[in-house]
Design an enzyme around this catalytic site. Structure first.
Site, short mmCIF file in Angstrom:
data_model
loop_
_atom_site.label_atom_id
_atom_site.label_comp_id
_atom_site.label_asym_id
_atom_site.label_seq_id
_atom_site.Cartn_x
_atom_site.Cartn_y
_atom_site.Cartn_z
N GLU A 100 0.82 -1.23 0.00
CA GLU A 100 0.00 0.00 0.00
C GLU A 100 0.85 1.27 0.00
O GLU A 100 0.96 1.98 1.01
CB GLU A 100 -0.92 0.02 1.23
CG GLU A 100 -2.02 -1.01 1.15
CD GLU A 100 -3.19 -0.70 2.09
OE1 GLU A 100 -3.03 0.10 3.00
OE2 GLU A 100 -4.25 -1.28 1.88
N GLU A 139 -6.54 -7.73 -0.53
CA GLU A 139 -7.03 -7.68 0.85
C GLU A 139 -8.52 -7.35 0.84
O GLU A 139 -8.95 -6.45 0.12
CB GLU A 139 -6.26 -6.65 1.67
CG GLU A 139 -4.79 -6.98 1.83
CD GLU A 139 -4.05 -5.96 2.67
OE1 GLU A 139 -4.69 -5.14 3.33
OE2 GLU A 139 -2.81 -5.97 2.65
C1 GLA Z 1 -4.24 -2.23 4.96
C2 GLA Z 1 -2.89 -2.91 5.09
C3 GLA Z 1 -2.93 -4.14 5.95
C4 GLA Z 1 -3.81 -3.94 7.18
C5 GLA Z 1 -5.21 -3.58 6.69
C6 GLA Z 1 -6.18 -3.42 7.85
O1 GLA Z 1 -4.91 -2.71 3.85
O2 GLA Z 1 -2.39 -3.30 3.83
O3 GLA Z 1 -1.58 -4.40 6.38
O4 GLA Z 1 -3.28 -2.88 7.94
O5 GLA Z 1 -5.13 -2.33 6.02
O6 GLA Z 1 -7.49 -3.20 7.34
#
Ligand code: GLA
Length: 701
Positions: A176, A337
């Site tokens: 991210e 995710e």
């Molecule tokens: C982001 C991060 C993850 C985690 C999620 C929690 O997407 O990539 O490591 O912190 O948020 O929702």
């Protein structure tokens, strides 16, 4: 184009171009399953004897992939130059024994304490001048040459060790991409970037019109780095600089991976849950990868209940974000995710999804062209900043209630894989989403009532209701496959974008511009031709004036009657063959009787400009007319309100993913017998409970 074919084509091109992956001992990488279901797993956080139980439950849930490693730097390199990779190899092998392929994260989102202690210059500095410290994540500067050198070292070690591991099917670079840095090195980098772009400070002063407020710069080193209210030329260039800096940060690792890993290992990154986030140009980041991934979370950005979200799956908002992500590479993508039920960080949307809604959300992503859904996370670490986050097993390592519906999805994915392989959504309609225009309007919204994301969503929802399939692409994407291209707020129209759009229209395309189009040039300066800037000659009209409104105003004409609000533009200097489709009614003396929508046939196509924000019913009518006038005959299922349909097309078949998101059961007829892929047999009607899912197919006409 479907993902696997386009990636293999791309790989062939890359290797032919001499950027070939390292000549490697013959190794066959496990095939990427056509549909992947899995989760984020952190073996480094658990005693190794725990792994077997976790992996067995993952297998029981029908999971066929797992992502590991993206936060493991301190476990992989406990001290500088002292590498510990064996545990990761054991974790990969253990996952493979349980039927899972592995996506390996490079751990560069979380530099270890020894690194930031020895090399403090790599630490990120906020715009407030504060240097971040160890103890969280993303505390590095993306502009730090030393950090990039250290990233290349750890990635090289990992690539050398796992670049030919048959069970590693992909690499995720970092995690991210988020913050930019205001450290001295990044500042110098920005000034060098500007000098490289403009050549001379005089050229910069000219394009930024810095005579205004005596901003004139004598030297590039005088130019501030700021995200606050600044010269629009500076603000836009800063965003482009951040994009280029993330892109080069990514390329530093891409080059290492491409030099070391086997061709069958794809390279991606997971762009954050704020799918529409515009910290940088995400399409340019995606362009350099083999496949793009994003992290789908409700409660992120305008999905947040505090803004417009409901805390539950909104098929238009989630669907448009999937379509945005698919449009970055115009190919299928991965959801790296997704929350298994709930997140723990949204102040207004950490509610749990309803029972059955996580499975529905999973299939909804597939309906829009995802080929992977991985949940974050498998199991909460016993300590750390995310203890309350949704997971699939609890602190004792045994399943929580949502596990059951995810296991149902896992079993379904296993059976649907070959049915959905090499299929992808197909659209006759494209919305243009342009980062430069997003930024230009964000820098000066002019009216707090003007929310460009809501304007885009209003077009998206109306067009998707008509066609059940809408692509979202950048203005310079190939457009000739689309019969209709709609640009809701193309505020920045530079000469190259204008020419691309003119060529599209002349070749037979129907281009529709929305409000505020063509106000700025590529330096974020006002187009002197007035709006729509370089498209004025093609449109055969110009915007005489724009108005921010406080009350609605009636409009009427060929598209019927309705009201507009928030924003209105009036046209003048109409060419003889430019037609007025809608005019403003009484209520505002500046507007009354003036053209609100104009259109013109050009070459084999047409250009139309809608100069106001339409009310929802008029927007629906407008979308229907635009689709009809563009000669589109939508391939769609007639379903009740609240039922979401996604169509994926392959060489010989169409597959419809149908999800009932209405507030209760729904029953409806199909346009003929179709194969019921989930339950077997042929069906002519569907009866779906709330959050019910059907996957039906028919031979391609
Ligand atoms: C982001 C991060 C993850 C985690 C999620 C929690 O997407 O990539 O490591 O912190 O948020 O929702």
């Amino acid at each position: 184009m479907n993902l696997r074919l386009s990636v293999l084509t791309g790989l062939a091109a890359v290797s032919l171009l001499g950027a070939a992956r390292a000549a490697s001992p013959a190794v066959t990488i496990d095939p990427t399953p056509p549909l992947m279901l899995g989760s984020a797993w952190y073996p480094e956080q658990w005693p190794e004897e725990q792994w077997e139980s976790d992996l067995s439950y993952m297998q029981q849930a029908g999971m066929n992939m797992v992502r590991i490693g993206e936060f493991a730097w301190s476990s992989l390199e406990p001290s500088e130059g002292n590498y510990s990779l064996d545990w990761m190899e054991r974790a990969i092998e253990a996952a493979a024994r349980h039927g899972m392929v592995v996506i390996l994260g490079t751990p560069t989102d979380t530099p270890p304490a020894w690194l930031t202690t020895k090399y403090p210059e790599v630490l990120r500095v906020g715009e407030d001048g504060r240097q971040l410290q160890h103890g969280s994540r993303r505390h590095f500067s993306i502009g730090s040459e030393k950090y990039r050198e250290l990233c290349a070292q750890i990635v090289t070690r990992m690539a050398e060790r796992f670049g030919h591991n048959p069970h590693v099917i992909a690499w995720q670079i970092g995690n991210e991409y988020t913050e930019d840095s205001f450290d001295p090195e990044s500042r110098a980098r920005f000034h060098a970037w500007l000098e490289d772009k403009y050549g001379s400070v005089d050229a910069l002063n000219k394009h930024w019109v810095t005579a205004y407020w005596s901003q004139t710069y004598d030297d590039f080193s005088q130019i501030p780095m700021t995200t606050g209210r600044a010269n629009p030329g500076l603000s836009l260039d800063y965003k482009r600089f951040v994009t280029d800096t993330w892109r080069s940060f990514q390329r530093n690792q891409l080059d290492v991976l491409r030099a070391h890993v086997a061709p069958g290992q794809l390279i991606t990154t997971n762009l954050g849950g704020l799918g529409w986030a515009n910290r940088f140009n995400r399409q340019q980041i995606a362009a350099d990868l083999d496949v793009i991934s994003w992290d789908e979370y409700l409660g992120s950005g305008y999905d947040d209940v505090s803004k417009n979200g409901t805390g539950h799956l909104n098929p238009y908002r989630s669907g448009s974000t999937h379509d945005l992500v698919r449009g970055w590479r115009q190919q299928n993508f991965w959801v790296m995710e997704m929350a298994p039920g709930f997140v723990d960080w949204s102040p207004t949307a950490s509610n749990s999804l309803d029972k059955g809604e996580t499975r529905a959300m999973t299939w909804h992503a597939i309906a829009h062209g995802a080929d992977c859904v991985a949940y974050w996370q498998w199991r909460s670490a016993l300590n750390g900043q995310e203890q309350y986050h949704g997971s699939l097993v609890g602190p004792d390592g045994t399943p929580v209630p949502v596990f059951e519906e995810i296991a149902q999805a896992g079993a379904e994915f296993a059976r649907m894989g070959d049915k959905l392989a090499d299929t992808t959504p197909e659209s006759d309609v494209a919305l243009l989403h342009d980062y430069d225009s997003r930024w230009a309007i964000d820098f000066n919204r002019f009216s707090r009532r003007y929310d460009q994301m809501e304007v885009l969503q209003s077009y998206y929802q109306a067009l998707r209701d008509q066609t059940q399939s809408v692509d979202i692409v950048v203005p310079l994407a190939p457009l000739n496959r689309y019969k209709l291209v709609v640009a809701p707020s193309l505020n920045v129209i530079s000469a190259d974008v204008a020419q691309h759009l003119i060529d599209y229209v002349k070749a037979g395309g129907h281009l529709v511009l929305g409000p505020r189009s063509g106000m700025k040039n590529g330096f974020n300066a006002l187009n002197q031709e007035r709006q729509p800037g370089p498209l004025v000659p093609t449109l055969g009209a110009r915007v005489e004036q724009f108005y921010a409104l406080l009350e609605p105003v009636p409009v009427a004409g060929e598209w019927g009657k309705g009201t507009i609000d928030i924003w209105a533009e009036i046209f003048d200097s109409l060419a003889p063959d430019t037609e007025v489709l809608m005019r403003y009614g009484a209520g505002n003396a500046w507007l009354e009787g003036k053209p609100a929508v104009v259109t013109r046939r050009v070459g084999a196509g047409r250009i139309t400009y809608i100069g106001a924000v339409l009310d929802s019913s008029l927007m629906a009518t407008t979308a229907a007319r635009l689709v009809t006038d563009a000669g589109i005959e939508p391939v769609r299922l007639d379903v009740p309100a609240g039922v979401s349909v996604g169509r994926r097309v392959g060489a010989d078949r169409e597959v419809f993913v149908v999800i009932n998101l209405a507030d209760g059961p729904r029953e409806f007829a199909l346009p003929g017998a179709m194969a019921d892929l989930l339950n077997g047999g042929q069906v002519e009607r569907l009866e779906l409970p709330r959050y019910g899912v059907a996957v039906v197919s028919r031979p391609k006409a």
